[in-house]
Design an enzyme around this catalytic site. Structure first.
Site, short mmCIF file in Angstrom:
data_model
loop_
_atom_site.label_atom_id
_atom_site.label_comp_id
_atom_site.label_asym_id
_atom_site.label_seq_id
_atom_site.Cartn_x
_atom_site.Cartn_y
_atom_site.Cartn_z
N THR A 71 0.85 -1.20 0.00
CA THR A 71 0.00 0.00 0.00
C THR A 71 0.88 1.25 0.00
OG1 THR A 71 -1.74 -1.20 1.15
CG2 THR A 71 -1.86 1.20 1.23
N SER A 196 5.17 -7.13 -1.37
CA SER A 196 4.71 -7.10 0.02
C SER A 196 5.10 -8.39 0.72
CB SER A 196 3.19 -6.95 0.03
OG SER A 196 2.70 -7.08 1.34
N HIS A 198 4.30 -9.91 3.54
CA HIS A 198 3.39 -10.83 4.25
C HIS A 198 2.54 -11.68 3.30
CE1 HIS A 198 -0.67 -8.73 4.15
NE2 HIS A 198 0.09 -7.74 3.74
N THR A 234 13.40 5.07 10.17
CA THR A 234 14.40 4.01 10.45
C THR A 234 14.00 2.71 9.76
OG1 THR A 234 14.80 5.03 12.58
CG2 THR A 234 15.53 2.74 12.33
N CYS A 322 -13.12 -2.44 -4.15
CA CYS A 322 -12.45 -1.25 -4.68
C CYS A 322 -13.44 -0.35 -5.39
CB CYS A 322 -11.32 -1.65 -5.62
SG CYS A 322 -10.52 -0.28 -6.43
#
Ligand code: PLP
Length: 375
Positions: A71, A196, A198, A234, A322
């Site tokens: 995202t 991504s 995950h 970071t 969406c």
């Protein structure tokens, strides 16, 4: 939970990724931007993870910017385009993009500047459709995902990237669902790629954006020199290490996994068709991810199926929301011109790398059980 069939939503940590994360958090917890020796080691480990990911993608490491996930990567891209493109320039995205592409594009650029590339009856962006949008709208930028999160359809992104190159149009592919399931060594042919962690056994809150070239800079987040000032904040080195380790562990096994898993998924489809003759498989004739089935159930709403199956210990999903904005509906089925009734009956099943024949068979039996219970 006895059987998890929602791998396209998220995955458990791959054991090797978990081990790598624990090691990294114990050994290199220092801030990679700090100036003492231990921080230098953390910074070196981070750069080594960037090089290993670059190798997996066939890209130069300098093109990779680590982010908090797909995202953020997609928003970074469209926010950057909003700043870099001339105010009258338009972009084209496929009609079946994830909300983090379609909504981000419209939010950052304005709806009028975002054109849709239609898909065919199987949910594929055909090269001619792209050519025609390029000829009519002259977009400065095109985005077509690599594999669809709902139907699993594999898009011909390499061909589409070539067409864009011929027309000097920048090409982006959101490869969140492709990575870890299909070979990714050609992805660097795209100007921009989103990933991504995950979705393939890495941790949540970690991902990357591959940029067209190392010098390009359009940060979404400001306030620090990290990632060559292309993404302030970071770096989450332990998560990045775990993400890269997950992918490294999956890549050598991709063909073998597909060889085992695809027939199991297909046998499930046959069992379902035998039990529910009016069942409709979306994009059933298209090349698809080996783990995914999107289907329109002939009876009951998808939320009813989901809750009943959940009670029996099975995790499944409806589509996402969406362009329709309707809960439990499906971007893909909507793009294919389905009725409201059909939209409410869509369920997505997405197996994993280790899903067993027994799990698939038990899921089909559970559908039959729920159907009986609801009679
Ligand atoms: N893009 C696609 C194709 C996805 O499937 C997802 C997750 O569902 C995302 C983007 C968003 O990913 P993240 O959770 O990393 O922000």
């Amino acid at each position: 939970m006895s059987a998890y069939f929602d791998h396209n939503a998220t995955t458990a940590l791959h054991p090797a990724a978990r081990e790598a994360w624990l090691k990294a958090i114990d050994k290199h917890w220092q801030n990679p931007s700090s100036l003492y020796r231990e921080a230098g080691y953390a910074s070196q480990a981070l750069e080594s993870a960037r090089e290993r990911l670059a190798d997996l993608l066939g890209a130069e490491p300098e093109r990779i910017v680590f982010t908090s996930g797909a995202t953020e990567s997609n928003n970074t891209l469209f926010a950057g385009l909003a700043r870099c493109l001339s105010p009258d320039a338009v972009v084209a995205i496929s009609a079946i993009e994830h909300p983090s592409v379609c909504e981000a594009a419209r939010a950052w650029l304005g709806r009028a500047r975002v054109h849709e590339i239609p898909v065919d009856a199987e949910g594929i962006v055909q090269p001619e459709a792209l050519r025609s949008v390029i000829a009519q709208e002259q977009p400065a930028f095109v985005s077509v995902m690599a594999a669809n999160n709902e139907s699993g359809v594999l898009q011909p992104w390499l061909v589409l990237a070539e067409i864009c190159r011929e027309h000097q149009v920048r090409f982006h592919s959101d490869a969140s669902q492709w990575l870890g399931k299909v070979d990714a060594t050609s992805l660097a042919h795209c100007d921009y790629v989103t990933g991504s962690a995950h979705k393939f056994g890495g941790p949540k809150g970690c991902g990357f954006l591959l940029l067209a070239d190392a010098a390009e800079s359009f940060p979404l987040l400001h306030g620090g020199p990290q990632e060559q000032s292309r993404r302030a904040g970071t770096e989450n080195y332990p998560a990045i290490e775990a993400m890269v380790t997950a992918l490294e562990n999956l890549v050598p096994q991709l063909s073998a996994i597909r060889y085992v898993q695809e027939p199991l998924r297909d046998a499930f489809i046959q069992q379902m068709k035998a039990a529910f003759p009016k069942l409709r498989i979306i994009s059933g004739n298209a090349p698809r991810l080996w783990n995914t089935v999107l289907m329109v159930m002939p009876e009951h709403s998808n939320l009813k199926w989901l809750t009943r199956l959940s009670r029996l210990g099975f995790a499944i999903s409806t589509g996402s929301a969406c362009s329709t904005g309707k809960e439990g509906s499906s971007v893909v089925v909507n793009a294919l011109g389905a009725s409201w009734e059909e939209l409410r009956s869509v369920v997505r099943i997405s197996g994993g790398w280790q899903t067993s024949p027994e799990d698939w068979a038990a899921l089909a039996e559970a559908f039959v059980q729920v159907s009986k219970d609801l009679k």
